[in-house]
Motif scaffolding. Structure first.
Motif, PDB file in Angstrom:
ATOM      1  N   GLY A 186      28.114  -1.710   2.911  1.00  4.29           N
ATOM      2  CA  GLY A 186      29.278  -1.943   3.754  1.00  4.29           C
ATOM      3  C   GLY A 186      30.564  -1.408   3.161  1.00  4.29           C
ATOM      4  O   GLY A 186      30.727  -0.207   2.966  1.00  4.29           O
ATOM      5  N   GLY A 187      31.499  -2.332   2.853  1.00  4.55           N
ATOM      6  CA  GLY A 187      32.794  -1.935   2.309  1.00  4.55           C
ATOM      7  C   GLY A 187      32.685  -1.120   1.043  1.00  4.55           C
ATOM      8  O   GLY A 187      33.532  -0.256   0.772  1.00  4.55           O
ATOM      9  N   GLY A 188      31.648  -1.359   0.238  1.00  7.73           N
ATOM     10  CA  GLY A 188      31.438  -0.575  -0.972  1.00  7.73           C
ATOM     11  C   GLY A 188      31.077   0.867  -0.666  1.00  7.73           C
ATOM     12  O   GLY A 188      31.426   1.789  -1.412  1.00  7.73           O
ATOM     13  N   ALA A 202      31.407 -12.660  -6.714  1.00  6.33           N
ATOM     14  CA  ALA A 202      31.309 -12.373  -5.280  1.00  6.33           C
ATOM     15  C   ALA A 202      30.730 -10.987  -5.046  1.00  6.33           C
ATOM     16  O   ALA A 202      30.878 -10.415  -3.963  1.00  6.33           O
ATOM     17  CB  ALA A 202      32.687 -12.488  -4.621  1.00  6.33           C
ATOM     18  N   LEU A 203      30.062 -10.433  -6.074  1.00  6.92           N
ATOM     19  CA  LEU A 203      29.482  -9.087  -6.013  1.00  6.92           C
ATOM     20  C   LEU A 203      30.538  -8.047  -5.647  1.00  6.92           C
ATOM     21  O   LEU A 203      30.275  -7.073  -4.956  1.00  6.92           O
ATOM     22  CB  LEU A 203      28.301  -9.047  -5.039  1.00  6.92           C
ATOM     23  N   ASN A 204      31.766  -8.311  -6.125  1.00  2.57           N
ATOM     24  CA  ASN A 204      32.902  -7.393  -5.946  1.00  2.57           C
ATOM     25  C   ASN A 204      33.199  -7.082  -4.483  1.00  2.57           C
ATOM     26  O   ASN A 204      33.647  -5.973  -4.141  1.00  2.57           O
ATOM     27  CB  ASN A 204      32.666  -6.100  -6.741  1.00  2.57           C
ATOM     28  N   ALA A 205      32.955  -8.069  -3.614  1.00  3.88           N
ATOM     29  CA  ALA A 205      33.229  -7.889  -2.187  1.00  3.88           C
ATOM     30  C   ALA A 205      34.700  -7.570  -1.959  1.00  3.88           C
ATOM     31  O   ALA A 205      35.590  -8.126  -2.609  1.00  3.88           O
ATOM     32  CB  ALA A 205      32.832  -9.140  -1.417  1.00  3.88           C
ATOM     33  N   LEU A 206      34.949  -6.681  -1.029  1.00  3.77           N
ATOM     34  CA  LEU A 206      36.295  -6.211  -0.726  1.00  3.77           C
ATOM     35  C   LEU A 206      36.987  -7.142   0.264  1.00  3.77           C
ATOM     36  O   LEU A 206      36.422  -7.482   1.299  1.00  3.77           O
ATOM     37  CB  LEU A 206      36.227  -4.802  -0.126  1.00  3.77           C
ATOM     38  N   ASN A 207      38.223  -7.560  -0.060  1.00  2.08           N
ATOM     39  CA  ASN A 207      39.014  -8.338   0.893  1.00  2.08           C
ATOM     40  C   ASN A 207      40.284  -7.571   1.254  1.00  2.08           C
ATOM     41  O   ASN A 207      40.540  -6.476   0.725  1.00  2.08           O
ATOM     42  CB  ASN A 207      39.319  -9.742   0.355  1.00  2.08           C
ATOM     43  N   ALA A 245      26.730  -5.362  -9.104  1.00  2.03           N
ATOM     44  CA  ALA A 245      27.218  -4.692  -7.902  1.00  2.03           C
ATOM     45  C   ALA A 245      28.415  -3.798  -8.169  1.00  2.03           C
ATOM     46  O   ALA A 245      29.286  -4.126  -8.981  1.00  2.03           O
ATOM     47  CB  ALA A 245      27.594  -5.730  -6.843  1.00  2.03           C
ATOM     48  N   PHE A 246      28.435  -2.667  -7.488  1.00  2.00           N
ATOM     49  CA  PHE A 246      29.671  -1.897  -7.367  1.00  2.00           C
ATOM     50  C   PHE A 246      30.556  -2.637  -6.376  1.00  2.00           C
ATOM     51  O   PHE A 246      31.639  -3.103  -6.689  1.00  2.00           O
ATOM     52  CB  PHE A 246      29.373  -0.474  -6.891  1.00  2.00           C
ATOM     53  N   CYS A 247      30.058  -2.802  -5.154  1.00  2.00           N
ATOM     54  CA  CYS A 247      30.741  -3.587  -4.125  1.00  2.00           C
ATOM     55  C   CYS A 247      29.731  -3.853  -3.021  1.00  2.00           C
ATOM     56  O   CYS A 247      29.242  -2.926  -2.387  1.00  2.00           O
ATOM     57  CB  CYS A 247      31.950  -2.844  -3.571  1.00  2.00           C
ATOM     58  N   ALA A 248      29.404  -5.126  -2.828  1.00  2.00           N
ATOM     59  CA  ALA A 248      28.331  -5.497  -1.896  1.00  2.00           C
ATOM     60  C   ALA A 248      28.789  -5.562  -0.446  1.00  2.00           C
ATOM     61  O   ALA A 248      27.994  -5.912   0.427  1.00  2.00           O
ATOM     62  CB  ALA A 248      27.720  -6.828  -2.308  1.00  2.00           C
ATOM     63  N   GLY A 249      30.046  -5.231  -0.172  1.00  2.00           N
ATOM     64  CA  GLY A 249      30.521  -5.224   1.204  1.00  2.00           C
ATOM     65  C   GLY A 249      31.909  -5.797   1.337  1.00  2.00           C
ATOM     66  O   GLY A 249      32.615  -6.030   0.354  1.00  2.00           O
ATOM     67  N   GLY A 250      32.301  -6.035   2.590  1.00  2.00           N
ATOM     68  CA  GLY A 250      33.590  -6.642   2.856  1.00  2.00           C
ATOM     69  C   GLY A 250      33.458  -8.150   2.982  1.00  2.00           C
ATOM     70  O   GLY A 250      32.356  -8.694   3.056  1.00  2.00           O
ATOM     71  N   ASP A 251      34.588  -8.810   3.009  1.00  2.00           N
ATOM     72  CA  ASP A 251      34.606 -10.270   3.096  1.00  2.00           C
ATOM     73  C   ASP A 251      34.404 -10.679   4.562  1.00  2.00           C
ATOM     74  O   ASP A 251      35.320 -11.142   5.240  1.00  2.00           O
ATOM     75  CB  ASP A 251      35.933 -10.805   2.555  1.00  2.00           C
ATOM     76  N   ILE A 252      33.176 -10.485   5.042  1.00  2.00           N
ATOM     77  CA  ILE A 252      32.856 -10.645   6.453  1.00  2.00           C
ATOM     78  C   ILE A 252      32.982 -12.099   6.928  1.00  2.00           C
ATOM     79  O   ILE A 252      33.413 -12.367   8.051  1.00  2.00           O
ATOM     80  CB  ILE A 252      31.437 -10.105   6.748  1.00  2.00           C
ATOM     81  N   ILE A 276      44.468  -1.203  -3.514  1.00  2.00           N
ATOM     82  CA  ILE A 276      43.838   0.085  -3.842  1.00  2.00           C
ATOM     83  C   ILE A 276      44.568   1.225  -3.145  1.00  2.00           C
ATOM     84  O   ILE A 276      44.866   2.266  -3.752  1.00  2.00           O
ATOM     85  CB  ILE A 276      42.347   0.082  -3.451  1.00  2.00           C
ATOM     86  N   TYR A 277      44.890   1.043  -1.883  1.00  2.00           N
ATOM     87  CA  TYR A 277      45.575   2.086  -1.124  1.00  2.00           C
ATOM     88  C   TYR A 277      46.929   2.418  -1.756  1.00  2.00           C
ATOM     89  O   TYR A 277      47.259   3.592  -1.961  1.00  2.00           O
ATOM     90  CB  TYR A 277      45.771   1.626   0.326  1.00  2.00           C
TER      91      TYR A 277
END
Length: 379
Positions: free
Chosen positions: A136-138, A47-52, A84-91, A59-60
């Protein structure tokens, strides 16, 4: 009897180790320590390390634990895989929840922005190894940290105006602080920066070849439990000096810096459009064509966010961005942009309204207006 049971015991232990490794591989985020170094690995490579939302919570929580742990001296965050490091959030999940009126549409942005703020105010050195796609999220997981390390595979962009959103995760804070209106240009057009360009523009603090990732981690882990900012910087600068990939490439935007400074200096989208139209250069025509594909509402709220963000702290900016995120959830363009770009992939969004001249000031003001007291972001 014992020697007969040993093969069976070995088999059981081997199976248990295999199960543990499989379990680890399935985890969406991994945490481990290497001496005094805390390491966060975003572990959704497919998922290209997308953040959910779950990842943001974890993480927090881990950052709080490591911040209070005297044995941890610094933190490194990286992505699994080589894309990917992180391609964004789980939009997609957020827009699906928004349509149904489910709380994820509120909670995702809230937790993400709380995490962005913590990273921006972290008490220990925080190193983001942004190897690969970073959007984005990344961007929120990296750009507010003390150190951001780009590689030859880094691709940085804030393409939110193309999906009816805006460059959030603190974009209203860090983008207007880039020189020569570069932040405004990046935010409105979604232009993609690659490799050393990410450092040239000031988004990355250092450039290190991807092949040196393991060495970087080992060097950081040997700095002890109380490393200074200068000690971390010294390691990064040494590895940077050894990195020769793309060293002879000119900054991609260098030929256009004067035009970006001049043509993206307007205080309204109408004036920026007019400047681009009057310029008569091929480059200006290309930028105008790109802007006309973006959500007119997104363009207007993005420009105002950045112009006002020059005077805001990160915390103040994130409070405003949270209001904007909830207005996007309540409006139409965000859903239409996600449909056109991420779901149907026809890349033909039907924006409402369809032209910047039709976006009324009262609508822009509504986007920036305070939410109900119990819905505001509290940092």
């Amino acid at each position: 009897m014992l020697h007969r049971s040993l093969p069976r015991l070995r088999c059981v232990l081997k199976h248990l180790r295999a199960v543990q490794m499989s379990s680890k591989a399935d985890e969406e985020i991994l945490f481990h320590t290497n001496k005094s170094l805390g390491v966060i690995t975003l572990n959704r490579p497919k998922a290209l390390n997308a953040l959910n939302l779950s990842m943001a919570h974890k993480i927090y929580s881990q950052l709080l634990n490591w911040e209070a742990d005297p044995n941890i001296g610094l933190v490194l965050i990286k992505g699994a895989g080589d894309k990917a490091f992180c391609a964004g959030g789980d939009i997609r999940a957020v827009t699906e929840a928004g349509r149904k009126g489910e709380p994820l549409a509120q909670e995702f942005f809230r937790q993400e922005y709380i995490l962005n703020h913590k990273i921006g105010n972290y008490k220990k050195p925080y190193v983001a190894f942004i190897d690969g796609i970073t959007m984005g999220g990344g961007v929120g997981l990296s750009v507010h940290g003390m150190f951001r390390v780009a590689t030859e595979r880094t691709m940085f962009a804030m393409p939110e105006t193309a999906i009816g959103l805006f460059p959030d995760v603190g974009g209203g804070y860090f983008l207007p602080r880039l020189d020569d209106n570069l932040g405004i240009f990046l935010a409105l057009t979604g232009f993609r920066l690659k490799s050393r360009d990410v450092k040239h523009i000031g988004i990355a603090t250092h450039f290190v070849e991807s092949s040196k990732a393991d060495e970087l981690q080992q060097r950081l882990s040997g700095l002890g439990s109380h490393p200074s900012k200068d000690q971390v910087a010294s390691v990064l600068e040494e590895l940077q000096a050894q990195s020769k990939v793309d060293a002879d490439k000119e900054f991609t935007l260098k030929p256009h810096l004067d035009k970006i400074h001049q043509l993206f200096a307007g205080s309204t989208m109408e004036s920026i459009f007019e400047s681009l139209e009057r310029d008569n250069s091929q480059w200006a025509a290309q930028q105008l064509q790109i802007l006309k594909k973006m959500s007119p509402t997104s363009l207007k709220i993005t420009l105002r966010l950045l112009l006002e963000g020059k005077k805001r702290s990160l915390a103040e900016d994130l409070v405003v961005e949270y209001r904007l995120s909830q207005r996007c959830i309540a409006d139409k363009d965000f859903y239409e942009g996600v449909r056109a770009v991420l779901i149907d992939k026809d890349n033909s969004p039907q924006w409402n309204p369809a032209d910047i001249t039709e976006v009324q000031q009262k609508k822009v003001d509504w986007y920036f207006s305070p939410l109900e007291a119990n819905r505001e972001l509290v940092l």
